[in-house]
Design an enzyme around this catalytic site. Structure first.
Site, mmCIF file in Angstrom:
data_model
loop_
_atom_site.group_PDB
_atom_site.id
_atom_site.type_symbol
_atom_site.label_atom_id
_atom_site.label_comp_id
_atom_site.label_asym_id
_atom_site.label_seq_id
_atom_site.Cartn_x
_atom_site.Cartn_y
_atom_site.Cartn_z
ATOM 1 N N ASN A 196 38.669 34.891 47.300
ATOM 2 C CA ASN A 196 38.328 34.297 46.011
ATOM 3 C C ASN A 196 39.583 33.867 45.271
ATOM 4 O O ASN A 196 40.559 34.606 45.198
ATOM 5 C CB ASN A 196 37.527 35.282 45.161
ATOM 6 C CG ASN A 196 36.230 35.699 45.833
ATOM 7 O OD1 ASN A 196 36.047 36.848 46.214
ATOM 8 N ND2 ASN A 196 35.326 34.751 46.019
ATOM 9 N N ASP A 232 36.493 43.910 39.894
ATOM 10 C CA ASP A 232 36.806 42.718 39.092
ATOM 11 C C ASP A 232 35.784 42.579 37.966
ATOM 12 O O ASP A 232 35.412 41.473 37.564
ATOM 13 C CB ASP A 232 36.823 41.461 39.970
ATOM 14 C CG ASP A 232 37.483 40.264 39.290
ATOM 15 O OD1 ASP A 232 38.231 40.471 38.310
ATOM 16 O OD2 ASP A 232 37.243 39.121 39.716
#
Length: 385
Positions: free
Chosen positions: A221, A276
């Site tokens: 990502n 996250d």
């Protein structure tokens, strides 16, 4: 830190205890004075006992990449709001947490770091991670591209000085001007240099790893994609034995096959699960602010308003643990390594937490047969619901 009644002296019995040497099927863990006094199998030592009724006993989770939870973000200058965010994750089994900050102008970011330092000293969070502003505009994700900048030494020193040792990790796109020099400077200051939000080629990644970068910020990502003729950061970081890879195991950021492939290649010595998470974790859908950008959470998935870019997650570590085992094919022992043992080692906390063994802090989670937290203990004290 929200705990209930202070440390207890008790032996937890009747559970499947995951130790560094394997699983004790009829195991017990003795807790005394906030520490693990002993771990064994069979007859428990004398003293008060609590039967966990066949549950799994695993180390408390260690999350090295988290932006908030419980409706609050770690960017807040109000200690009570930061504590609320940390407690939201502690109730889900995360007993050690690094507070991650998103890209902001350096003076503002320095103020946020200063506001967190006292909470680092108090043990509410175990340190600070700066995810920006030294990132690639081409791969900025949910970071304001207008704020991004090269990692000049002066800017880095301003942030490190603001933390007085509390900053433990900084994410950098190494292709930026001064990128490799910045990695060396971080390593020289005992700060983990992470590579992320990068559009670098493999050839640009290699010098940063040689300079001492040891973490891949949420692998896959915020990175140039893997290509068979240009492996880019994904190929370079995953294939280098010196680099630990973060994986967001919410089954949104990564397909289970991607998690499985990465975890199998990196192995237990280099795989770390992270959340996250943003303020929405543990709260639900709605509109949130992330680094000055509007983020909408729908069905638990945060995206930038008006776009499709993912903006963190609503993940908690217990869910990451379950996903890793149930959907991605990791064993219970591998999931323990990825959620506790390896991140503790990475942070230099291996002598304090991350495993169920005598002498370490009594940080542990009692999971039921579906791997959902039944009880959480932090430093020998039961955590409130």
């Amino acid at each position: 830190m929200s705990t209930w009644g202070g440390p207890v002296d008790v032996t937890l019995t009747g559970g499947r205890v995951v130790t560094p040497d394997g699983v004790l099927e009829q195991g017990w863990v003795a807790v005394r004075d906030g520490l693990i006094a002993a771990v064994g199998e069979g007859a428990a030592p004398d003293g008060p006992t609590t039967d966990v009724n066949g549950g799994w006993l695993v180390p408390g989770f260690v999350d090295i990449h988290c932006h908030g939870g419980g409706g609050e973000a770690f960017t807040s200058a109000d200690p009570a709001r930061v504590i609320k965010a940390a407690n939201a994750h502690r109730r889900h089994g995360t007993t050690t947490l690094i507070a991650s900050l998103v890209s902001r102008p350096v003076p503002e970011l320095a103020d946020q770091v200063k506001a967190l330092t006292e909470l680092v000293r108090d043990g509410v969070v175990a340190g600070i991670h700066l995810e920006g502003p030294f990132l690639s505009a081409a791969r900025c994700g949910a970071h304001d591209p207008a704020i991004l900048r090269p990692p000049e030494r002066g800017a880095i020193d301003t942030l490190l000085d603001a933390g007085g040792g509390a900053v433990r990790m900084i994410t950098i796109a190494p292709e930026l001007e001064h990128g490799v020099d910045a990695v060396r400077h971080l390593v020289d200051n005992d700060v983990l240099a992470a590579i992320g939000h990068t559009d670098a080629t493999e050839a640009q990644i290699r010098p940063a790893v040689e300079a001492g970068a040891t973490v891949a910020t949420h692998l896959f990502n915020g990175m140039r994609p893997l290509h068979h003729r240009e492996p880019g950061p994904i190929g370079a970081l995953l294939d280098d034995e010196r680099v630990t890879v973060e994986l967001i195991c919410d089954l949104v950021h990564l397909h289970p096959t991607a998690v499985r492939l990465a975890a199998r290649h990196a192995g237990v010595r280099r795989t770390v699960l992270v959340t996250d998470a943003i303020a929405a974790a543990g709260v639900g859908d709605g509109v949130y602010d992330v680094g000055g950008l509007e983020v909408r959470v729908v069905d638990g998935v945060p995206t930038l308003a008006g776009g499709a870019s993912l903006a963190g997650s609503t993940l908690t570590m217990d869910a990451a643990f379950r996903n890793a085992v149930a959907s991605c094919g990791l064993t219970i022992e591998e999931a323990v390594h990825a959620t506790a043992t390896r991140p503790a080692h990475l942070l230099g906390l291996a002598g304090r937490t991350g495993e169920l063994r005598a002498g370490l802090a009594a940080d542990l989670v009692v999971l039921d047969t579906e791997l959902k937290p039944r009880e959480v203990m932090s430093r020998g004290a039961w955590v409130k619901d």
